[in-house]
Structures are given as C-alpha cells and as structure tokens.
Design a protein around this motif. Structure first.
Motif, PDB file in Angstrom:
ATOM      1  N   UNK A  24      13.067 -25.726   9.356  1.00  0.00           N
ATOM      2  CA  UNK A  24      12.114 -25.547   7.909  1.00  0.00           C
ATOM      3  C   UNK A  24      10.756 -25.913   8.129  1.00  0.00           C
ATOM      4  N   UNK A  25       9.755 -25.091   7.267  1.00  0.00           N
ATOM      5  CA  UNK A  25       8.299 -24.804   7.661  1.00  0.00           C
ATOM      6  C   UNK A  25       7.692 -25.569   6.322  1.00  0.00           C
ATOM      7  N   UNK A  26       6.760 -26.393   6.460  1.00  0.00           N
ATOM      8  CA  UNK A  26       5.853 -26.500   5.194  1.00  0.00           C
ATOM      9  C   UNK A  26       4.389 -26.850   5.650  1.00  0.00           C
ATOM     10  N   UNK A  27       3.681 -26.985   4.895  1.00  0.00           N
ATOM     11  CA  UNK A  27       2.312 -27.282   5.270  1.00  0.00           C
ATOM     12  C   UNK A  27       1.872 -28.655   4.534  1.00  0.00           C
ATOM     13  N   UNK A  28       1.272 -29.326   5.428  1.00  0.00           N
ATOM     14  CA  UNK A  28       1.219 -30.769   4.958  1.00  0.00           C
ATOM     15  C   UNK A  28      -0.372 -31.323   5.300  1.00  0.00           C
ATOM     16  N   UNK A  29      -1.136 -31.433   4.294  1.00  0.00           N
ATOM     17  CA  UNK A  29      -2.531 -32.032   4.714  1.00  0.00           C
ATOM     18  C   UNK A  29      -3.114 -31.011   5.612  1.00  0.00           C
ATOM     19  N   UNK A  30      -3.148 -29.731   5.735  1.00  0.00           N
ATOM     20  CA  UNK A  30      -3.622 -28.785   6.752  1.00  0.00           C
ATOM     21  C   UNK A  30      -2.868 -28.629   8.095  1.00  0.00           C
ATOM     22  N   UNK A  34       7.149 -28.377  11.126  1.00  0.00           N
ATOM     23  CA  UNK A  34       8.369 -27.559  11.250  1.00  0.00           C
ATOM     24  C   UNK A  34       9.587 -28.826  11.404  1.00  0.00           C
ATOM     25  N   UNK A  35      10.564 -28.695  10.881  1.00  0.00           N
ATOM     26  CA  UNK A  35      11.500 -29.664  11.118  1.00  0.00           C
ATOM     27  C   UNK A  35      13.170 -29.066  10.957  1.00  0.00           C
ATOM     28  N   UNK A  36      14.040 -29.657  12.014  1.00  0.00           N
ATOM     29  CA  UNK A  36      15.450 -29.066  11.678  1.00  0.00           C
ATOM     30  C   UNK A  36      16.254 -30.590  12.099  1.00  0.00           C
ATOM     31  N   UNK A  37      17.485 -30.544  11.542  1.00  0.00           N
ATOM     32  CA  UNK A  37      18.370 -31.698  11.450  1.00  0.00           C
ATOM     33  C   UNK A  37      19.548 -31.306  11.940  1.00  0.00           C
ATOM     34  N   UNK A  40      23.217 -36.392  13.700  1.00  0.00           N
ATOM     35  CA  UNK A  40      22.234 -37.389  13.564  1.00  0.00           C
ATOM     36  C   UNK A  40      20.878 -37.199  14.294  1.00  0.00           C
ATOM     37  N   UNK A  41      20.570 -36.107  14.577  1.00  0.00           N
ATOM     38  CA  UNK A  41      19.518 -36.004  15.273  1.00  0.00           C
ATOM     39  C   UNK A  41      18.420 -34.953  14.781  1.00  0.00           C
ATOM     40  N   UNK A  42      17.162 -35.596  14.459  1.00  0.00           N
ATOM     41  CA  UNK A  42      16.164 -34.976  13.990  1.00  0.00           C
ATOM     42  C   UNK A  42      15.089 -34.287  14.884  1.00  0.00           C
ATOM     43  N   UNK A  43      14.526 -33.229  14.761  1.00  0.00           N
ATOM     44  CA  UNK A  43      13.454 -32.891  15.879  1.00  0.00           C
ATOM     45  C   UNK A  43      12.353 -32.074  14.712  1.00  0.00           C
ATOM     46  N   UNK A  44      11.220 -32.335  14.898  1.00  0.00           N
ATOM     47  CA  UNK A  44      10.012 -32.070  14.181  1.00  0.00           C
ATOM     48  C   UNK A  44       8.978 -31.723  15.265  1.00  0.00           C
ATOM     49  N   UNK A  45       8.276 -30.506  14.718  1.00  0.00           N
ATOM     50  CA  UNK A  45       7.067 -30.318  15.311  1.00  0.00           C
ATOM     51  C   UNK A  45       6.052 -30.220  14.270  1.00  0.00           C
ATOM     52  N   UNK A  46       4.841 -30.879  14.713  1.00  0.00           N
ATOM     53  CA  UNK A  46       3.239 -30.749  13.743  1.00  0.00           C
ATOM     54  C   UNK A  46       2.621 -30.105  14.748  1.00  0.00           C
TER      55      UNK A  46
END
Length: 138
Positions: A24-30, A34-37, A40-46
C-alpha cells in the motif's frame, strides 16, 4: 534540516496496512510510505526521493507482531537466492546507515520480487509482498 525520528516512526506505526499481501502506498508529510503485512510480519519502506528531510529518512522497517522496535540481526532471502544481511536499529535499516551495502540490494529485491523470507533473530518468516512496486527510494 534535522529529521524528527519519533514523528516519522509514529506516522509509520500509526498507519500500518490493513490489507494483507499487497503493498500500500501513501504520502505522509512529504515522504512516500509503502507498507505490506503478511501474517505477523510487517514490512515498510519510507522513501524521501526529494530529500525533504535529508538522507536520514529513507529506510526499510520490519515488525513482527506487536514488536516494532527491534535491534537484532535480520536476513532477507529473495526467490533468486540473493541474501542480504543487516542489523535492525530500532526496527529499521536506514539508507543513511548503509553499513555493509544493504540498501541497494534490498531496493532491487523489493522492486523485483513478490515474496521474501525474513529471518529476525532465531525466527524465519515467509512473507508475501504482493506485486513488485517501482518504489520512489533512491
């Protein structure tokens, strides 16, 4: 400009994905988040491709269950048998602390594969990432 770690970490933790097995993609404060679950494991890329906050923001983050603030060794094994070893620093591998050259291989792996085996400490998890994405991280 200094980067406010608690602020960005709070944004990331507060917006963990609700659907499994798809980035999933979103924009937060510029910055791009990217996040996936999977289980029990979550992986995020900022990603901060425009260096809004400098080089300290871009990172890969891993969480297992409720534990998001781990400082342990981690290994990512992609289906093409590429293996990347790094150490999570409070749940993250940052671009700024690219010790051992993990940043580029991680980006390449996430951009080209829909699954990864993640070993955190003594535990290993098979994580379905969903369709590969053209992440904005540099």
């Amino acid at each position: 400009m200094l980067f406010n770690k608690p602020l960005i970490l709070g944004i990331i933790v507060g917006s963990l994905p609700v659907t499994a097995q798809a980035w999933e993609h979103s924009m937060e404060r510029g910055v791009d988040l990217y996040q996936t679950l999977d289980g029990a494991v979550s992986v995020s890329m900022v990603c901060d491709p425009n260096t809004v906050y400098g080089t300290t923001v871009s990172a890969v983050m891993v969480g297992v269950g409720p534990e998001l603030d781990m400082s342990v060794p981690v290994t990512f094994r992609f289906p093409d048998l590429i293996s990347i070893q790094a150490t999570l620093d409070h749940g993250r591998i940052s671009k700024a602390d690219n010790a051992g050259g993990a940043w580029e291989p991680l980006l390449t792996g996430f951009r080209t594969h829909s699954a990864v085996a993640v070993s955190v400490g003594d535990e290993s998890y098979d994580v379905k990432l969903g369709d590969p994405m053209p992440f904005s991280c540099l």
